[in-house]
Design a protein around this motif. Structure first.
Motif, mmCIF file in Angstrom:
data_model
loop_
_atom_site.group_PDB
_atom_site.id
_atom_site.type_symbol
_atom_site.label_atom_id
_atom_site.label_comp_id
_atom_site.label_asym_id
_atom_site.label_seq_id
_atom_site.Cartn_x
_atom_site.Cartn_y
_atom_site.Cartn_z
ATOM 1 N N HIS A 266 18.483 92.376 58.548
ATOM 2 C CA HIS A 266 17.369 91.420 58.538
ATOM 3 C C HIS A 266 17.520 90.506 57.327
ATOM 4 C CE1 HIS A 266 15.344 93.617 61.743
ATOM 5 N NE2 HIS A 266 15.548 94.735 61.053
ATOM 6 N N PHE A 267 17.101 89.247 57.497
ATOM 7 C CA PHE A 267 17.240 88.262 56.428
ATOM 8 C C PHE A 267 15.924 87.510 56.237
ATOM 9 C CE2 PHE A 267 21.291 88.405 58.828
ATOM 10 C CZ PHE A 267 22.074 89.026 57.870
ATOM 11 N N GLU A 268 15.826 86.877 55.073
ATOM 12 C CA GLU A 268 14.691 85.995 54.818
ATOM 13 C C GLU A 268 14.825 84.746 55.696
ATOM 14 O OE1 GLU A 268 14.645 85.010 50.707
ATOM 15 O OE2 GLU A 268 14.715 87.104 50.027
ATOM 16 N N PRO A 269 13.701 84.102 56.037
ATOM 17 C CA PRO A 269 13.790 82.862 56.830
ATOM 18 C C PRO A 269 14.606 81.808 56.104
ATOM 19 C CG PRO A 269 11.526 83.687 56.773
ATOM 20 C CD PRO A 269 12.301 84.511 55.788
ATOM 21 N N VAL A 270 15.331 81.027 56.863
ATOM 22 C CA VAL A 270 16.169 79.971 56.294
ATOM 23 C C VAL A 270 15.286 78.831 55.803
ATOM 24 C CG1 VAL A 270 17.954 78.262 56.817
ATOM 25 C CG2 VAL A 270 18.120 80.571 57.758
ATOM 26 N N ARG A 271 15.544 78.368 54.568
ATOM 27 C CA ARG A 271 14.780 77.235 54.021
ATOM 28 C C ARG A 271 15.374 75.933 54.545
ATOM 29 N NH1 ARG A 271 14.211 73.662 49.475
ATOM 30 N NH2 ARG A 271 16.333 74.078 48.752
ATOM 31 N N GLN A 272 14.527 75.058 55.071
ATOM 32 C CA GLN A 272 14.974 73.789 55.620
ATOM 33 C C GLN A 272 14.397 72.627 54.824
ATOM 34 O OE1 GLN A 272 13.611 74.840 59.811
ATOM 35 N NE2 GLN A 272 15.573 73.866 60.294
ATOM 36 N N PHE A 273 15.216 71.612 54.610
ATOM 37 C CA PHE A 273 14.752 70.398 53.939
ATOM 38 C C PHE A 273 15.608 69.239 54.422
ATOM 39 C CE2 PHE A 273 17.948 72.420 51.351
ATOM 40 C CZ PHE A 273 18.773 71.385 50.926
ATOM 41 N N GLN A 274 15.114 68.032 54.194
ATOM 42 C CA GLN A 274 15.812 66.842 54.675
ATOM 43 C C GLN A 274 16.537 66.157 53.521
ATOM 44 O OE1 GLN A 274 12.777 64.555 56.803
ATOM 45 N NE2 GLN A 274 13.602 65.316 58.735
ATOM 46 N N LEU A 275 17.719 65.642 53.815
ATOM 47 C CA LEU A 275 18.544 64.976 52.817
ATOM 48 C C LEU A 275 19.141 63.727 53.452
ATOM 49 C CD1 LEU A 275 19.856 65.168 49.951
ATOM 50 C CD2 LEU A 275 21.787 66.293 51.055
ATOM 51 N N ARG A 276 19.004 62.605 52.743
ATOM 52 C CA ARG A 276 19.558 61.353 53.248
ATOM 53 C C ARG A 276 21.005 61.218 52.779
ATOM 54 N NH1 ARG A 276 17.461 57.238 55.767
ATOM 55 N NH2 ARG A 276 15.347 57.997 55.396
ATOM 56 N N GLU A 277 21.910 61.049 53.741
ATOM 57 C CA GLU A 277 23.328 60.943 53.436
ATOM 58 C C GLU A 277 23.936 59.828 54.266
ATOM 59 O OE1 GLU A 277 27.375 63.724 53.541
ATOM 60 O OE2 GLU A 277 25.542 64.385 54.511
ATOM 61 N N ASN A 278 24.509 58.825 53.575
ATOM 62 C CA ASN A 278 25.118 57.663 54.253
ATOM 63 C C ASN A 278 24.156 57.010 55.239
ATOM 64 O OD1 ASN A 278 27.545 58.067 52.891
ATOM 65 N ND2 ASN A 278 28.320 59.455 54.459
ATOM 66 N N GLY A 279 22.895 56.917 54.826
ATOM 67 C CA GLY A 279 21.897 56.269 55.664
ATOM 68 C C GLY A 279 21.308 57.129 56.752
ATOM 69 N N LYS A 280 21.789 58.381 56.887
ATOM 70 C CA LYS A 280 21.281 59.282 57.913
ATOM 71 C C LYS A 280 20.432 60.368 57.272
ATOM 72 C CE LYS A 280 25.327 58.715 60.919
ATOM 73 N NZ LYS A 280 26.448 59.414 61.598
ATOM 74 N N LEU A 281 19.323 60.710 57.911
ATOM 75 C CA LEU A 281 18.446 61.765 57.434
ATOM 76 C C LEU A 281 18.813 63.059 58.145
ATOM 77 C CD1 LEU A 281 16.086 61.896 55.412
ATOM 78 C CD2 LEU A 281 14.524 61.756 57.339
ATOM 79 N N ARG A 282 19.387 64.008 57.389
ATOM 80 C CA ARG A 282 19.886 65.248 57.971
ATOM 81 C C ARG A 282 18.973 66.417 57.606
ATOM 82 N NH1 ARG A 282 25.044 64.119 59.724
ATOM 83 N NH2 ARG A 282 26.169 62.448 58.645
ATOM 84 N N ASP A 283 18.858 67.374 58.517
ATOM 85 C CA ASP A 283 18.103 68.601 58.270
ATOM 86 C C ASP A 283 19.055 69.640 57.683
ATOM 87 O OD1 ASP A 283 15.674 67.627 59.283
ATOM 88 O OD2 ASP A 283 16.331 68.011 61.332
ATOM 89 N N ILE A 284 18.994 69.818 56.373
ATOM 90 C CA ILE A 284 19.868 70.751 55.665
ATOM 91 C C ILE A 284 19.174 72.111 55.564
ATOM 92 C CG2 ILE A 284 21.255 71.113 53.583
ATOM 93 C CD1 ILE A 284 22.005 68.626 55.140
ATOM 94 N N CYS A 285 19.949 73.166 55.649
ATOM 95 C CA CYS A 285 19.406 74.527 55.582
ATOM 96 C C CYS A 285 20.024 75.277 54.407
ATOM 97 C CB CYS A 285 19.687 75.284 56.878
ATOM 98 S SG CYS A 285 18.925 74.544 58.343
#
Length: 424
Positions: A97-116
């Motif tokens: 079992h693991f802790e929930p994955v933390r998600q946040f958004q990061l802008r890279e080369n003009g694209k908004l990506r959902d980073i975990c």
């Protein structure tokens, strides 16, 4: 009917499997220990990994701080071994079992990506799973894949494109460049598990471990920023590439390749050949990838009709006389590759030139380049070195600026090292 059944059984028997239990045992403590030690390389100073080490009871926070300052690791190694032993116990008990994955958004080369960001414990288990899957990856990943793999990358991918255009394909050549829409978010866990069951079906424990790890992935898709997902995505893409390479046509009783060469960087694919063949191949691949793997290949392909070596020389002479035009080039991996030369991608070059001009202004007025601007320039120094940018370097005094930037970045690195030692 009997003959059909016999043929089907023969086809099933011909499917080769990898990572067999006799060769790969994810319950073996020595194997787990090796992978856990790999996971902790370069991570001892990170707070979340320090908490994991301290939770083993083999080392205290003060002792860990002292070992970081002394650059020793005796008790740290004992704590890492304890983490490995706990991981083995969890695998033997089939209770992970693991802790929930933390998600946040990061802008890279003009694209908004959902980073975990995964917990340290999940990263430990991903290293164990990846180490166990190594025989599969060695067999399935192709030499033409350059994204997110050790020993590969943009530079080697760029060189491969240069070799194809300048050595392998001297005659008239076209290229079609395409990519997968939302590559990682569209690669489902079920798709990956279906392929794994086909290729490592005999190793039930390893299948269970990989599925248990991916059960914690948000929305049931590969996450961006994980260690194991980048290997699994390249594994899925290898099936797409093999399907592309399998296309052939028969002319005058001869079987001919429809794709003459191919390069792949993560989800970006470039295929070389005659445009009439490439259009058929990409239409067929788009349909197959959607039906079989659930991947959507964008319909907006970049088509490049390369100029010959003679046309390149003629255009170079025209540019010397003041022309601003260029021959068609392949824009991939941060570079634009042509038959006779390679330049930096346009938007990257504009950003680099602006930073160079501002750094020169700082050097003239302050006598040094601020560390944050120095880091920005040095991050793109590789693009300058590996492209035909000698004229640019001479015109903008780049070599002198790079020396000043290195001094500034070195000073900043020493300052941060002292601060880490004090805070540890």
């Amino acid at each position: 009917m009997a003959n059909a059944t016999e043929d089907t059984n023969q086809e099933v028997k011909l499917v080769k499997t990898y990572c067999k239990p006799a060769d790969v045992n994810v319950e073996d403590l020595e194997f787990i220990r090796q992978q856990v030690h790999l996971c902790f390389i370069g991570k001892r100073s990170k707070g979340r990994f320090q908490k994991l080490l301290i939770s083993t009871g083999k080392i205290t926070k003060a002792e860990l701080k002292q070992e970081i300052q002394d650059e020793s690791c005796s008790k740290t190694l004992d704590a890492i071994d304890a983490v490995a032993e706990q991981a083995q116990a969890d695998i033997l008990a089939r209770d992970v079992h693991f802790e929930p994955v933390r998600q946040f958004q990061l802008r890279e080369n003009g694209k908004l990506r959902d980073i975990c960001e995964e917990s340290p414990k999940q990263q430990v288990f991903e290293y164990i799973a990846k180490g166990a899957l190594d025989p599969l990856f060695r067999a399935k990943l192709l030499p033409i894949q350059y994204g997110s793999l050790p020993g590969k990358g943009q530079i080697k991918g760029k060189r491969q494109n240069e070799r194809i255009l300048r050595r392998a394909l001297h005659h008239k050549t076209d290229a079609a460049k395409c990519d997968v829409r939302k590559a990682y978010p569209s690669t489902t866990v079920e798709c990956v598990m279906t392929l794994l069951r086909r290729d490592i079906g005999k190793n039930k424990v390893l299948l269970w471990l990989v599925e248990a790890i991916m059960a914690n992935y948000p929305d049931g898709v590969l996450l961006i920023g994980g260690y194991l997902p980048c290997w699994l995505f390249n594994y899925v893409m290898s099936y797409v590439l093999r399907y592309i390479l399998s296309h052939r046509k028969v002319r005058r009783d001869k079987s001919l390749k429809m794709v003459l060469a191919i390069t792949c960087y993560a989800d970006d694919i470039t295929v070389y050949g005659r445009i009439s063949n490439l259009e058929k191949v990409m239409r067929d691949t788009t349909r197959w990838a959607k039906e079989t793997l659930g991947l959507t290949i964008k319909s907006a392909w970049q088509i490049v009709h390369f100029a010959s070596f003679v046309q390149e020389r003629q255009q170079r002479n025209r540019r010397r006389k003041g022309s601003r035009q260029r021959t068609p080039g392949l824009d991939m991996m941060g570079y634009v590759v042509r038959r006779t030369y390679t330049i930096i991608r346009g938007r990257n070059f504009v950003r680099l030139r602006r930073a160079i001009l501002r750094a020169q202004r700082n050097l003239d007025t302050l006598g040094y380049v601020p560390w944050w601007r120095a880091q920005r320039i040095l991050s793109q120094w590789g693009e300058i070195k590996h492209s035909d940018s000698r004229g640019f370097c001479t015109k903008y005094n780049v070599y002198k600026l790079i020396k000043a930037a290195k001094r500034s970045a070195s000073w900043r690195g020493k300052q941060l090292h002292k601060l880490r030692l004090e805070a540890a």
